[in-house]
Design a protein around this motif. Structure first.
Motif, mmCIF file in Angstrom:
data_model
loop_
_atom_site.group_PDB
_atom_site.id
_atom_site.type_symbol
_atom_site.label_atom_id
_atom_site.label_comp_id
_atom_site.label_asym_id
_atom_site.label_seq_id
_atom_site.Cartn_x
_atom_site.Cartn_y
_atom_site.Cartn_z
ATOM 1 N N VAL A 48 0.865 -1.180 0.000
ATOM 2 C CA VAL A 48 0.000 0.000 0.000
ATOM 3 C C VAL A 48 0.897 1.223 0.000
ATOM 4 C CG1 VAL A 48 -1.887 1.232 1.126
ATOM 5 C CG2 VAL A 48 -1.702 -1.251 1.395
ATOM 6 N N THR A 49 0.667 2.128 -0.929
ATOM 7 C CA THR A 49 1.495 3.322 -0.963
ATOM 8 C C THR A 49 0.703 4.511 -1.478
ATOM 9 O OG1 THR A 49 3.658 4.191 -1.638
ATOM 10 C CG2 THR A 49 2.417 2.972 -3.304
ATOM 11 N N THR A 50 1.277 5.696 -1.293
ATOM 12 C CA THR A 50 0.688 6.938 -1.784
ATOM 13 C C THR A 50 1.749 7.693 -2.576
ATOM 14 O OG1 THR A 50 1.228 7.983 0.329
ATOM 15 C CG2 THR A 50 -1.024 7.204 0.040
ATOM 16 N N ALA A 51 1.291 8.561 -3.468
ATOM 17 C CA ALA A 51 2.211 9.281 -4.340
ATOM 18 C C ALA A 51 1.706 10.697 -4.563
ATOM 19 C CB ALA A 51 2.353 8.545 -5.669
ATOM 20 N N TYR A 52 2.583 11.525 -5.112
ATOM 21 C CA TYR A 52 2.242 12.905 -5.469
ATOM 22 C C TYR A 52 2.777 13.194 -6.866
ATOM 23 C CZ TYR A 52 2.817 18.012 -5.799
ATOM 24 O OH TYR A 52 2.794 19.312 -6.226
ATOM 25 N N GLY A 53 1.973 13.870 -7.623
ATOM 26 C CA GLY A 53 2.404 14.314 -8.939
ATOM 27 C C GLY A 53 1.395 15.299 -9.483
ATOM 28 N N LEU A 54 1.710 15.905 -10.582
ATOM 29 C CA LEU A 54 0.787 16.785 -11.264
ATOM 30 C C LEU A 54 1.038 16.635 -12.759
ATOM 31 C CD1 LEU A 54 2.027 20.466 -10.955
ATOM 32 C CD2 LEU A 54 3.300 18.583 -9.985
ATOM 33 N N THR A 55 0.092 17.055 -13.542
ATOM 34 C CA THR A 55 0.187 16.842 -14.984
ATOM 35 C C THR A 55 1.464 17.436 -15.543
ATOM 36 O OG1 THR A 55 -2.225 17.016 -15.026
ATOM 37 C CG2 THR A 55 -1.100 17.045 -17.140
ATOM 38 N N GLU A 56 1.889 18.583 -15.009
ATOM 39 C CA GLU A 56 3.072 19.275 -15.524
ATOM 40 C C GLU A 56 4.372 18.503 -15.316
ATOM 41 O OE1 GLU A 56 0.031 22.562 -14.895
ATOM 42 O OE2 GLU A 56 0.549 20.641 -13.979
ATOM 43 N N CYS A 57 4.359 17.485 -14.445
ATOM 44 C CA CYS A 57 5.557 16.653 -14.293
ATOM 45 C C CYS A 57 5.271 15.230 -14.770
ATOM 46 C CB CYS A 57 6.070 16.656 -12.855
ATOM 47 S SG CYS A 57 5.085 15.687 -11.703
ATOM 48 N N GLY A 58 4.250 15.091 -15.595
ATOM 49 C CA GLY A 58 3.940 13.780 -16.147
ATOM 50 C C GLY A 58 3.127 12.899 -15.234
ATOM 51 N N GLY A 59 2.755 13.403 -14.048
ATOM 52 C CA GLY A 59 1.876 12.652 -13.165
ATOM 53 C C GLY A 59 2.538 12.005 -11.966
ATOM 54 N N LEU A 60 3.879 12.003 -11.901
ATOM 55 C CA LEU A 60 4.562 11.360 -10.771
ATOM 56 C C LEU A 60 5.814 12.127 -10.403
ATOM 57 C CD1 LEU A 60 4.731 8.858 -8.841
ATOM 58 C CD2 LEU A 60 6.153 7.774 -10.597
ATOM 59 N N ALA A 61 5.903 12.534 -9.128
ATOM 60 C CA ALA A 61 7.091 13.224 -8.629
ATOM 61 C C ALA A 61 7.655 12.545 -7.395
ATOM 62 C CB ALA A 61 6.766 14.684 -8.316
ATOM 63 N N THR A 62 6.769 12.150 -6.467
ATOM 64 C CA THR A 62 7.216 11.489 -5.241
ATOM 65 C C THR A 62 6.335 10.287 -4.972
ATOM 66 O OG1 THR A 62 5.765 12.680 -3.689
ATOM 67 C CG2 THR A 62 7.845 13.764 -4.297
ATOM 68 N N ILE A 63 6.863 9.342 -4.194
ATOM 69 C CA ILE A 63 6.083 8.161 -3.827
ATOM 70 C C ILE A 63 6.644 7.595 -2.532
ATOM 71 C CG2 ILE A 63 7.503 6.601 -5.235
ATOM 72 C CD1 ILE A 63 4.879 5.040 -5.857
ATOM 73 N N CYS A 64 5.779 7.042 -1.710
ATOM 74 C CA CYS A 64 6.199 6.432 -0.452
ATOM 75 C C CYS A 64 6.762 5.037 -0.695
ATOM 76 C CB CYS A 64 5.021 6.327 0.515
ATOM 77 S SG CYS A 64 4.536 7.879 1.283
ATOM 78 N N ASP A 65 7.733 4.673 0.099
ATOM 79 C CA ASP A 65 8.207 3.294 0.128
ATOM 80 C C ASP A 65 7.103 2.455 0.766
ATOM 81 O OD1 ASP A 65 9.386 0.825 0.823
ATOM 82 O OD2 ASP A 65 11.356 1.751 1.057
ATOM 83 N N PRO A 66 6.640 1.389 0.094
ATOM 84 C CA PRO A 66 5.563 0.568 0.674
ATOM 85 C C PRO A 66 5.915 -0.031 2.034
ATOM 86 C CG PRO A 66 5.825 0.058 -1.655
ATOM 87 C CD PRO A 66 6.986 0.939 -1.270
ATOM 88 N N ASP A 67 7.207 -0.078 2.375
ATOM 89 C CA ASP A 67 7.609 -0.599 3.682
ATOM 90 C C ASP A 67 7.511 0.433 4.793
ATOM 91 O OD1 ASP A 67 8.159 -3.122 2.660
ATOM 92 O OD2 ASP A 67 10.231 -2.611 2.178
ATOM 93 N N ASP A 68 7.204 1.681 4.431
ATOM 94 C CA ASP A 68 7.056 2.720 5.448
ATOM 95 C C ASP A 68 5.840 2.441 6.325
ATOM 96 O OD1 ASP A 68 9.283 4.221 4.763
ATOM 97 O OD2 ASP A 68 8.192 5.489 3.355
ATOM 98 N N SER A 69 5.793 3.101 7.479
ATOM 99 C CA SER A 69 4.677 2.937 8.413
ATOM 100 C C SER A 69 3.398 3.514 7.817
ATOM 101 C CB SER A 69 4.987 3.651 9.727
ATOM 102 O OG SER A 69 5.015 5.062 9.519
ATOM 103 N N ALA A 70 2.266 3.116 8.389
ATOM 104 C CA ALA A 70 0.980 3.653 7.952
ATOM 105 C C ALA A 70 0.934 5.162 8.140
ATOM 106 C CB ALA A 70 -0.154 2.987 8.733
ATOM 107 N N GLU A 71 1.586 5.666 9.174
ATOM 108 C CA GLU A 71 1.587 7.106 9.438
ATOM 109 C C GLU A 71 2.332 7.864 8.339
ATOM 110 O OE1 GLU A 71 0.127 5.130 12.724
ATOM 111 O OE2 GLU A 71 2.087 4.761 11.780
ATOM 112 N N ILE A 72 3.477 7.305 7.902
ATOM 113 C CA ILE A 72 4.253 7.950 6.831
ATOM 114 C C ILE A 72 3.475 7.890 5.523
ATOM 115 C CG2 ILE A 72 6.319 7.736 5.386
ATOM 116 C CD1 ILE A 72 6.944 8.982 8.028
ATOM 117 N N ILE A 73 2.904 6.729 5.202
ATOM 118 C CA ILE A 73 2.195 6.561 3.928
ATOM 119 C C ILE A 73 0.939 7.422 3.887
ATOM 120 C CG2 ILE A 73 0.941 4.888 2.496
ATOM 121 C CD1 ILE A 73 2.990 2.783 3.402
ATOM 122 N N ALA A 74 0.243 7.536 5.008
ATOM 123 C CA ALA A 74 -0.978 8.344 5.041
ATOM 124 C C ALA A 74 -0.672 9.830 5.166
ATOM 125 C CB ALA A 74 -1.849 7.904 6.206
#
Length: 538
Positions: free
Chosen positions: A324-350
């Protein structure tokens, strides 16, 4: 078989080149599946090149823009890669748009040809577009019906013209596409209220989403249910393009329906299910959750709005997703800039959107363009290989988005923690998100201002338990005019995409303004909050 290309130097030059290479890498694995219709990776190039040949027969040349206005389907993907193999630029349209909204983008993109769904959810798309059809649109190809106007074609008749063009000509076209050639023109709104066409190239998208494949652990043979719409980068690049990179099976889902998703997960053994938080909340709150077989699910990816840590924990425990992971991006950067490591804690991912993908620089800058310390808020700025080439036909907007150091100013507010994880804390552009769709107040205000009874209007995003946020229209009426909330909402539904329609309307004698005589939206938001609190206390 490796699920990712070892490095970006090993990546194919373009999306069509990826289709050709994936046929060799994945052979008889299924590339696309929808009910009884199935296309293997080995068969996909033939389908792609048939579309390419038909487009070449229609006179489409390198750099021409071609529209797709349709819900998720196998045909959508085949048409997209086929037009890209012809050297054309994909222009996806939001299926929730009304005719005037769609025609505006068709006109400003200069698209010569459009693939359009005939009927979807009771809507006649060709009829809506024909009411406002720009003269630059030479041909409309209807995917599931006969055309309504002379000169337009059904999909079958359009594809029949492929016989006029030799296969080797189409293959040469597919192989000629360079990494720097435009792959798509995705229109995104801004604070001016006028949508802007973001120009993205083939190579950067492949490189960014090859990293995405690696991070989420996609493997050949994964079965990827794509509910996120293909007209958005979440459904397109983090959806079917990701599948082509990783050798997964693309299973399109045209609309989200919890019962249908449960059925497909169980019967079709879905392993990957991305979506906005509302998708998972709907599933977790479903009364049949405990009786559904979700044992095949392994990967969940979300984002798009604030997420409570308990949601991440529930996706892991109750939906059974190991990744389970979360990510950040916007159209101007193609949709992906950052993403959480799935091994991170629920607090970090959320609570965060993770760290930048390799090759991306991220900075939190103050108004003077200087970096702020960890934990302090500033504007999120990006620099790297996958930034857009600019806004189509709008050099002024392009110049204002990039600074002299090459940083792209996102207009979003955030901070970095000590580990370099990005936390989104606000939006300079006042954007709010309804069920995963970006909403821009200036665009909605411009539409509402056309109502004859409205003198002034300001739109804010306000919290909503189910959708995360919804629009609230704060309205000042013209003198002597009358209007109520249900009437304005009904009027809006006729003129704008559903997610843009305000769910709440408040009437004011006047709106608060600041020293510059602009509407003070911070004060307005406080007033709304105070009114809501007072109503609860009564």
């Amino acid at each position: 078989m490796a699920s990712v290309f070892p490095s970006f130097e090993d990546l194919p030059a373009s999306i069509p080149a990826l289709v050709l290479e994936a046929a060799e890498r994945h052979g008889q694995r299924l590339a696309l599946e929808d009910g009884e219709r199935r296309i293997s990776y080995a068969e996909l190039p033939e389908h792609m090149l048939r579309v390419t040949r038909a487009l070449l027969a229609a006179g489409i040349t390198q750099g021409d823009r071609v529209v797709i206005w349709a819900p998720n389907s196998i045909d959508w993907v085949v048409l997209a890669v086929g037009l890209q193999a012809a050297g054309a630029v994909l222009v996806p349209l939001n299926t929730r748009m009304k005719g005037a909204e769609a025609a505006d983008i068709v006109a400003r993109s200069g698209a010569r040809l459009a693939f359009v769904q005939g009927q979807f959810l009771g809507t006649d798309y060709p009829a809506m577009l024909n009411q406002h059809r720009p003269a630059t649109l030479e041909r409309l190809v209807v995917l599931d019906a006969e055309p309504q106007r002379a000169g337009d074609q059904s999909l079958a008749d359009f594809l029949a013209a492929a016989e006029e063009v030799p296969l080797k000509q189409a293959l040469a076209s597919a192989r000629s596409i360079a990494p720097t050639d435009l792959s798509d023109l995705l229109f995104t709104s801004g604070t001016t209220g006028k949508s802007k066409g973001v120009m993205c190239a083939h190579g950067p998208s492949l490189r960014a989403f090859n990293e995405y494949v690696r991070i989420i652990g996609l493997v050949p043979g994964d079965r990827y249910l794509i509910v996120n719409p293909f007209f958005h980068s979440f459904g397109y690049k983090a959806g079917w393009l990701t599948c082509l990179l990783g050798g997964a099976t693309i299973l399109p889902q045209p609309v989200f329906d919890a019962d249908e998703v449960f059925r497909r997960v169980a019967e079709e053994r879905i392993t990957v299910l991305p979506g906005p938080p509302t998708l998972y909340l709907s599933m977790l709150d479903h009364p049949e959750l405990g009786r559904k077989d979700l044992s095949s699910l392994r990967v969940a990816v979300t984002g798009a709005s604030t997420i409570p840590p308990v949601l991440i924990q529930r996706i892991r425990k109750e939906l059974g997703c190991a990744v389970v992971t979360t990510a950040y991006g916007l159209t101007e950067c193609g949709g992906l800039a950052t993403i959480c490591d799935p091994d991170d804690s629920a607090e970090i991912i959320a609570g965060t959107s993770g760290r930048p993908i390799p090759g991306t620089e991220l900075a939190i800058l103050d108004p003077q363009g200087q970096p702020v310390p960890a934990g302090h808020n500033g504007e999120i700025c990006l620099r790297g290989f996958h930034l857009m080439q600019g806004y189509f036909g709008d050099p002024e907007a392009t110049r204002s988005t990039f600074d002299e150091q090459g940083w792209l100013h996102t207009g979003d507010i955030g901070s970095l923690d000590e580990q370099g994880n990005l936390r989104i804390t606000g939006r300079l552009k006042d954007m709010f998100i309804v069920g995963g769709f970006n909403c821009y107040p200036a665009e909605i205000e411009a539409a509402l201002s056309e109502h004859p009874a409205i003198a002034q209007v300001a739109v804010l995003g306000v919290p909503d338990e189910r959708m995360g946020e919804v629009g609230c229209a704060c309205v000042v009426l013209r003198q002597g005019e009358t209007l109520d909330a249900p009437a304005l909402i009904a009027w809006s539904r006729e003129r704008m995409a559903n997610y843009k329609v305000p769910r709440r309307v408040e009437f004011f004698d006047q709106l608060p303004t600041n020293a510059s005589n602009k509407v003070d939206k911070l004060l307005l938001a406080r007033q709304l909050q105070e009114e809501e609190s007072a109503s609860y206390s009564v």
